[in-house]
Design a protein around this motif. Structure first.
Motif, PDB file in Angstrom:
ATOM      1  N   ASP A  12      90.043 -48.740 -18.127  1.00  0.00           N
ATOM      2  CA  ASP A  12      89.871 -47.483 -18.854  1.00  0.00           C
ATOM      3  C   ASP A  12      89.396 -46.385 -17.910  1.00  0.00           C
ATOM      4  O   ASP A  12      88.196 -46.236 -17.668  1.00  0.00           O
ATOM      5  CB  ASP A  12      88.858 -47.698 -19.985  1.00  0.00           C
ATOM      6  N   GLU A  16      94.446 -44.093 -14.696  1.00  0.00           N
ATOM      7  CA  GLU A  16      95.180 -45.070 -15.502  1.00  0.00           C
ATOM      8  C   GLU A  16      95.783 -44.413 -16.747  1.00  0.00           C
ATOM      9  O   GLU A  16      96.920 -44.702 -17.133  1.00  0.00           O
ATOM     10  CB  GLU A  16      94.241 -46.206 -15.918  1.00  0.00           C
ATOM     11  N   ALA A  17      95.011 -43.510 -17.354  1.00  0.00           N
ATOM     12  CA  ALA A  17      95.494 -42.817 -18.552  1.00  0.00           C
ATOM     13  C   ALA A  17      96.664 -41.905 -18.222  1.00  0.00           C
ATOM     14  O   ALA A  17      97.633 -41.802 -18.995  1.00  0.00           O
ATOM     15  CB  ALA A  17      94.356 -42.010 -19.183  1.00  0.00           C
ATOM     16  N   TYR A  20      99.751 -43.971 -17.780  1.00  0.00           N
ATOM     17  CA  TYR A  20     100.245 -44.401 -19.095  1.00  0.00           C
ATOM     18  C   TYR A  20     101.020 -43.281 -19.782  1.00  0.00           C
ATOM     19  O   TYR A  20     102.103 -43.508 -20.342  1.00  0.00           O
ATOM     20  CB  TYR A  20      99.070 -44.842 -19.964  1.00  0.00           C
ATOM     21  N   ARG A  21     100.493 -42.058 -19.728  1.00  0.00           N
ATOM     22  CA  ARG A  21     101.178 -40.938 -20.385  1.00  0.00           C
ATOM     23  C   ARG A  21     102.508 -40.631 -19.707  1.00  0.00           C
ATOM     24  O   ARG A  21     103.497 -40.313 -20.377  1.00  0.00           O
ATOM     25  CB  ARG A  21     100.273 -39.705 -20.392  1.00  0.00           C
ATOM     26  N   TYR A  43      95.311 -50.866 -20.158  1.00  0.00           N
ATOM     27  CA  TYR A  43      96.617 -50.237 -20.304  1.00  0.00           C
ATOM     28  C   TYR A  43      97.798 -51.172 -20.069  1.00  0.00           C
ATOM     29  O   TYR A  43      98.914 -50.862 -20.481  1.00  0.00           O
ATOM     30  CB  TYR A  43      96.725 -49.030 -19.365  1.00  0.00           C
ATOM     31  N   TYR A 171      98.571 -33.551 -21.400  1.00  0.00           N
ATOM     32  CA  TYR A 171      98.128 -34.287 -22.587  1.00  0.00           C
ATOM     33  C   TYR A 171      99.116 -34.130 -23.733  1.00  0.00           C
ATOM     34  O   TYR A 171      99.731 -33.077 -23.904  1.00  0.00           O
ATOM     35  CB  TYR A 171      96.736 -33.793 -23.006  1.00  0.00           C
ATOM     36  N   SER A 263      89.254 -47.590 -29.494  1.00  0.00           N
ATOM     37  CA  SER A 263      90.634 -47.170 -29.234  1.00  0.00           C
ATOM     38  C   SER A 263      91.025 -45.939 -30.042  1.00  0.00           C
ATOM     39  O   SER A 263      92.092 -45.360 -29.813  1.00  0.00           O
ATOM     40  CB  SER A 263      91.611 -48.309 -29.539  1.00  0.00           C
ATOM     41  N   ASN A 286      89.718 -35.943 -17.616  1.00  0.00           N
ATOM     42  CA  ASN A 286      90.612 -36.009 -18.774  1.00  0.00           C
ATOM     43  C   ASN A 286      89.880 -35.825 -20.097  1.00  0.00           C
ATOM     44  O   ASN A 286      90.411 -35.237 -21.035  1.00  0.00           O
ATOM     45  CB  ASN A 286      91.327 -37.364 -18.798  1.00  0.00           C
ATOM     46  N   GLU A 290      90.828 -33.904 -23.743  1.00  0.00           N
ATOM     47  CA  GLU A 290      90.995 -34.625 -25.007  1.00  0.00           C
ATOM     48  C   GLU A 290      90.072 -34.066 -26.080  1.00  0.00           C
ATOM     49  O   GLU A 290      90.470 -33.887 -27.235  1.00  0.00           O
ATOM     50  CB  GLU A 290      90.746 -36.118 -24.779  1.00  0.00           C
TER      51      GLU A 290
END
Length: 377
Positions: A12, A16-17, A20-21, A43, A171, A263, A286, A290
């Motif tokens: 997390d 990594e995010a 993933y996006r 992920y 995002y 989550s 990030n 968000e």
């Protein structure tokens, strides 16, 4: 066209995010596959759910041995990508070197760090960053930094200035939206409907400076007691003895709720009155994006590109200054209670700033332009 991502791990975190996006974006024109030097983390399963091939080498358990070297060489040659995108310092080092030795030239490093703090950052990370500064002149075709500050800092320690470009994180603003009912649901779940909620989402890491955050809450409590601070993320739970010691030290045990990993982050972000980031080092955080996309005003330390993200929609304070942190929270609290029209305008401005400046579509376009440029050479 195929792009292979090589990343240190898939737990997390911010890099990594972003991976993933990118890999799951409907706007992507590339087929994505991922090699994690460690395990699948958070992920890995999520990527596999949407059809992205994920290969985990588990180097943390086995160490850097002959099997690891053979495996990564075999995978890179088998997948035969048109572009190799590596992530984070260890991923850049090992992924970049093995891809280059496998005969691939279209290698793009991804750097998501700013300042490496002696005594706070891992010594191995600082050491790898210095090695990468030398290799940056030979291994990657391009280097993508997630923040202007990140590029500035890395180039000051020797990273190749001719190869660097900045691609700000983007995002999915259809996922992170302002939804009053989500906020009500979150508060009712925790039985905190009438409290001022000070939120944080992250992971337990020295660079997040939870000592500063909790000290700021201790200062705030001397002035106003009727608040609750919600901490969400990996190791932000009751099992974290160091965190609990800090909570007791600042006499805020009844004001802090440790929720651990969740989550349902859009629900969580909508439940907060304000979001607080107290880090001593970030690149392009990030979590600020968000929170703001959900219409939640932010208070952040002046690290990396945090001030650029927040703009005039929130509060920016110096790092390691709990008094300044407490003062900013008090100002936000006063505005929410006494200036409702101004507060609603601020919440609207938060979301508009993310939609207008940091969209997923723009980030995907920026990355794919770099990959395509390398393919055409």
């Amino acid at each position: 066209m195929k792009v292979l991502h090589i990343i240190t791990g898939l737990n997390d975190g911010g890099a990594e995010a972003v991976l993933y996006r990118l890999a799951t974006s409907k706007n992507s024109t590339f087929k994505h596959s991922v090699i994690s030097l460690m395990d699948g983390g958070k992920y890995g399963p999520l990527l596999e759910e949407v059809g992205v091939d994920v290969y985990c080498l588990n180097i943390q358990r086995s160490g850097l041995n002959v099997f690891f070297v053979f495996k990564i060489f075999s995978l890179i040659r088998k997948l035969n990508p048109d572009a190799v995108q590596t992530w984070m310092f260890h991923g850049d080092l090992f992924g970049g070197l093995f891809a280059r030795l496998s005969g691939f030239k279209n290698i793009v490093w991804g750097v998501h760090h700013t300042t490496l703090v002696k005594g706070e950052s891992k010594r191995s990370t600082i050491f790898v960053a210095k090695i990468n500064a030398l290799l940056s002149h030979f291994v990657p075709n391009k280097i993508i930094y997630c923040a202007e500050k990140s590029r500035e800092v890395q180039e000051s320690i020797g990273f190749c200035t001719k190869k660097g470009i900045v691609a700000s994180n983007g995002y999915d603003v259809s996922q992170y939206v302002y939804n009053e009912q989500l906020g009500i649901d979150f508060r009712e779940e925790l039985s905190l409907s009438n409290r001022f909620l000070i939120g944080h989402v992250g992971r337990y890491d020295p660079l997040k400076d939870y000592s500063n955050f909790l000290a700021g809450l201790g200062v705030l409590k001397k002035v106003r007691k009727d608040f609750k601070s919600i901490l969400v993320g990996s190791f932000l739970d009751e099992k974290n003895h160091e965190l609990n010691k800090l909570i007791l030290k600042n006499d805020i045990k009844n004001n802090v709720l440790l929720c651990g990993r969740r989550s349902d982050i859009p629900l969580v972000m909508n439940g907060f009155d304000v979001f607080v980031l107290s880090s001593i080092s970030e690149a392009f955080p990030n979590v600020l994006n968000e929170a703001m996309a959900c219409g939640t005003p932010c208070i952040t330390t002046d690290v990396g590109d945090a001030a650029r993200i927040v703009g005039d929609t929130g509060w920016v304070v110096p790092p390691r200054d709990p008094q300044a942190l407490a003062k900013a929270i008090s100002e936000a609290w006063y505005e929410k209670d006494n200036l409702p029209v101004q507060w609603l305008a601020r919440k609207k401005a938060c979301r508009e700033r993310i939609v207008n400046n940091f969209s997923l579509e723009k980030m995907v376009s920026d990355y794919e332009s770099v990959w395509m440029e390398g393919i055409k050479v």
